[in-house]
Design a protein around this motif. Structure first.
Motif, short mmCIF file in Angstrom:
data_model
loop_
_atom_site.label_atom_id
_atom_site.label_comp_id
_atom_site.label_asym_id
_atom_site.label_seq_id
_atom_site.Cartn_x
_atom_site.Cartn_y
_atom_site.Cartn_z
N GLY A 22 5.61 -5.13 -1.32
CA GLY A 22 4.31 -5.01 -0.65
C GLY A 22 3.42 -6.22 -0.84
O GLY A 22 2.40 -6.36 -0.16
N SER A 23 3.79 -7.12 -1.76
CA SER A 23 3.01 -8.35 -1.89
C SER A 23 3.81 -9.56 -1.43
O SER A 23 3.43 -10.70 -1.71
CB SER A 23 2.55 -8.53 -3.34
OG SER A 23 3.64 -8.53 -4.20
N GLY A 24 4.92 -9.30 -0.74
CA GLY A 24 5.64 -10.41 -0.11
C GLY A 24 6.68 -11.09 -0.98
O GLY A 24 7.26 -12.10 -0.57
N ALA A 25 6.93 -10.56 -2.19
CA ALA A 25 7.97 -11.15 -3.04
C ALA A 25 9.35 -10.76 -2.50
O ALA A 25 9.53 -9.66 -1.97
CB ALA A 25 7.82 -10.67 -4.47
N SER A 62 -6.81 -6.26 5.85
CA SER A 62 -5.98 -5.27 5.15
C SER A 62 -4.74 -5.84 4.48
O SER A 62 -3.87 -5.08 4.08
CB SER A 62 -5.63 -4.11 6.09
OG SER A 62 -5.57 -4.53 7.41
N GLY A 63 -4.65 -7.16 4.35
CA GLY A 63 -3.59 -7.74 3.55
C GLY A 63 -2.21 -7.63 4.17
O GLY A 63 -2.05 -7.42 5.38
N PHE A 64 -1.18 -7.77 3.32
CA PHE A 64 0.20 -7.85 3.81
C PHE A 64 0.78 -6.49 4.22
O PHE A 64 1.76 -6.44 4.98
CB PHE A 64 1.08 -8.48 2.71
CG PHE A 64 2.52 -8.64 3.12
CD1 PHE A 64 2.87 -9.44 4.20
CD2 PHE A 64 3.53 -7.98 2.43
CE1 PHE A 64 4.21 -9.59 4.59
CE2 PHE A 64 4.86 -8.13 2.80
CZ PHE A 64 5.20 -8.93 3.88
N ALA A 65 0.15 -5.39 3.75
CA ALA A 65 0.75 -4.06 3.96
C ALA A 65 1.17 -3.81 5.41
O ALA A 65 2.28 -3.33 5.67
CB ALA A 65 -0.23 -2.98 3.50
N ALA A 66 0.31 -4.18 6.34
CA ALA A 66 0.60 -3.88 7.75
C ALA A 66 1.74 -4.75 8.29
O ALA A 66 2.27 -4.48 9.38
CB ALA A 66 -0.65 -4.11 8.59
N ALA A 77 -8.98 -9.88 0.32
CA ALA A 77 -9.07 -9.40 -1.07
C ALA A 77 -7.89 -9.93 -1.87
O ALA A 77 -8.00 -10.17 -3.07
CB ALA A 77 -9.10 -7.87 -1.08
N ASP A 78 -6.75 -10.13 -1.22
CA ASP A 78 -5.53 -10.57 -1.89
C ASP A 78 -4.79 -11.51 -0.93
O ASP A 78 -4.51 -11.13 0.21
CB ASP A 78 -4.67 -9.33 -2.20
CG ASP A 78 -3.41 -9.68 -2.98
OD1 ASP A 78 -3.15 -10.88 -3.20
OD2 ASP A 78 -2.68 -8.75 -3.36
N TRP A 79 -4.47 -12.70 -1.43
CA TRP A 79 -3.81 -13.70 -0.57
C TRP A 79 -2.30 -13.49 -0.49
O TRP A 79 -1.64 -14.12 0.33
CB TRP A 79 -4.10 -15.10 -1.09
CG TRP A 79 -5.50 -15.57 -0.87
CD1 TRP A 79 -6.57 -15.34 -1.68
CD2 TRP A 79 -5.99 -16.33 0.24
NE1 TRP A 79 -7.70 -15.92 -1.14
CE2 TRP A 79 -7.38 -16.53 0.03
CE3 TRP A 79 -5.40 -16.86 1.39
CZ2 TRP A 79 -8.17 -17.24 0.93
CZ3 TRP A 79 -6.20 -17.57 2.28
CH2 TRP A 79 -7.56 -17.76 2.05
N ALA A 80 -1.76 -12.64 -1.37
CA ALA A 80 -0.29 -12.52 -1.45
C ALA A 80 0.29 -12.08 -0.10
O ALA A 80 -0.17 -11.12 0.50
CB ALA A 80 0.09 -11.52 -2.52
N GLY A 81 1.28 -12.79 0.34
CA GLY A 81 1.98 -12.41 1.58
C GLY A 81 1.43 -13.07 2.83
O GLY A 81 1.95 -12.85 3.92
N LEU A 82 0.40 -13.92 2.68
CA LEU A 82 -0.18 -14.54 3.89
C LEU A 82 0.88 -15.31 4.69
O LEU A 82 0.97 -15.18 5.91
CB LEU A 82 -1.33 -15.49 3.50
CG LEU A 82 -1.87 -16.34 4.66
CD1 LEU A 82 -2.50 -15.46 5.74
CD2 LEU A 82 -2.89 -17.36 4.17
N ILE A 130 11.19 -12.64 -6.39
CA ILE A 130 10.91 -14.08 -6.26
C ILE A 130 9.57 -14.24 -5.54
O ILE A 130 9.41 -13.79 -4.41
CB ILE A 130 12.01 -14.78 -5.42
CG1 ILE A 130 13.42 -14.37 -5.87
CG2 ILE A 130 11.82 -16.28 -5.44
CD1 ILE A 130 13.80 -14.84 -7.22
N THR A 131 8.64 -14.89 -6.23
CA THR A 131 7.32 -15.04 -5.62
C THR A 131 6.99 -16.49 -5.33
O THR A 131 6.25 -16.78 -4.41
CB THR A 131 6.21 -14.50 -6.53
OG1 THR A 131 6.35 -15.12 -7.81
CG2 THR A 131 6.28 -13.00 -6.67
N SER A 132 7.56 -17.38 -6.10
CA SER A 132 7.13 -18.77 -5.97
C SER A 132 7.70 -19.39 -4.72
O SER A 132 8.89 -19.35 -4.46
CB SER A 132 7.59 -19.57 -7.17
OG SER A 132 7.38 -20.93 -6.92
N SER A 133 6.82 -20.03 -3.96
CA SER A 133 7.31 -20.71 -2.77
C SER A 133 8.07 -21.98 -3.16
O SER A 133 8.67 -22.64 -2.34
CB SER A 133 6.15 -21.07 -1.86
OG SER A 133 5.25 -21.87 -2.57
N GLU A 134 8.02 -22.31 -4.46
CA GLU A 134 8.78 -23.48 -4.92
C GLU A 134 10.27 -23.16 -5.09
O GLU A 134 11.07 -24.05 -5.24
CB GLU A 134 8.24 -23.98 -6.26
CG GLU A 134 6.79 -24.43 -6.23
CD GLU A 134 6.54 -25.53 -5.22
OE1 GLU A 134 7.34 -26.47 -5.17
OE2 GLU A 134 5.57 -25.43 -4.47
#
Ligand code: BTN
Length: 241
Positions: A215-218, A180-184, A70-75, A230-234
């Motif tokens: 919770g979204s890996g930032a 279940s995304g990044f939460a776990a 559902a959400d790719w953030a934190g993969l 910081i979210t950008s992998s750049e």
């Protein structure tokens, strides 16, 4: 090696296992594949860098599979958590997903995704998870800080044995992330977070202190101007040594 639902391919040499799976995806081949190579002639790292590995002394593979979270953030962080946990308790994570031991890099992860060539299945993409691990120390590579090697942590670092050690947990983690995304994975990342509490320098030269991940890996960094997520992998982040 057996991996449920995944075709495992082993080649002596290729330009890059990620590049090969990306080429295949572009021609519509989006089945689940684990491609391991003894040697890469054009290995790629994050941020457009190269990735050098030594046959017999490194493990280089890519796992490609259709994913529809559902959400790719934190993969990429979740993949790092999985690999660190399946390798050794001393492996730490340097945001977003470098594997480090004792302040030296042990391995890296390059994740790329491709749309399905036929344009259907909009929610689904083909995820290519590329992993490079240093297994044996590289003698005389002349770097001020030599990279870490898995042989420092465990006996038995034959490439295909290490692949067996990490591949099934990685596949299970990708399935768990899809559900279940990044939460776990968040608390598990925090437990191995190399930067936590340390002074860091952001890509633009700003200094701050790292305070874990959201919770979204930032990556949260406290700077003089306030807290930045910081979210950008750049963005490159390095610890002040
Ligand atoms: C990094 O730390 O910059 C990421 C390195 C990723 C290297 C692996 S090796 C297998 C796969 N194929 C590539 O060309 N790159 C990844």
């Amino acid at each position: 090696m057996e991996l449920p639902g995944v075709t495992v391919e082993h080649v002596p040499e290729i330009d890059s296992t990620n590049t090969e799976l990306m080429r295949r995806a572009r021609t519509g081949r989006t089945d689940a594949v684990l491609l391991v190579a003894d040697r890469q002639t054009a290995g790629r790292g994050r941020l457009g860098r190269g990735w050098v590995s030594t046959p017999g002394a490194s493990l280089t593979f890519s796992l490609g599979l259709p994913l529809a979270p559902a959400d790719w953030a934190g993969l990429s962080l979740a993949v790092g958590v999985s690999l660190a946990e399946s390798l050794h308790s001393r492996v730490q994570l340097k945001w977003p997903n470098d594997l480090w031991v004792d302040d030296r890099k042990l391995g890296g992860i390059l994740i790329e995704t491709a749309a399905f060539a036929d344009g259907s299945r909009a929610a689904q993409r083909y995820a290519i998870v590329g992993v490079g691990l240093n297994l044996l120390p590289r003698p005389g590579d002349g770097m001020a800080t030599p990279p870490a090697a898995l042989a420092e942590l465990q006996a038995g670092v034959e490439p295909l044995a290490v692949l067996r050690q990490v591949a099934r947990p990685l596949l299970d983690s990708l399935r768990a992330f899809e559900r279940s995304g990044f939460a776990a994975f968040q608390a598990r990342f925090q437990a191995r977070d190399l930067l936590r509490g340390r002074e860091v320098v952001l890509g633009d030269g700003t200094r701050g202190t790292a305070h874990g991940v959201t919770g979204s890996g930032a990556l949260l960094v406290h700077t003089a101007a306030g807290t930045q997520a910081i979210t950008s992998s750049e963005v490159s982040v390095r610890p002040v040594t």
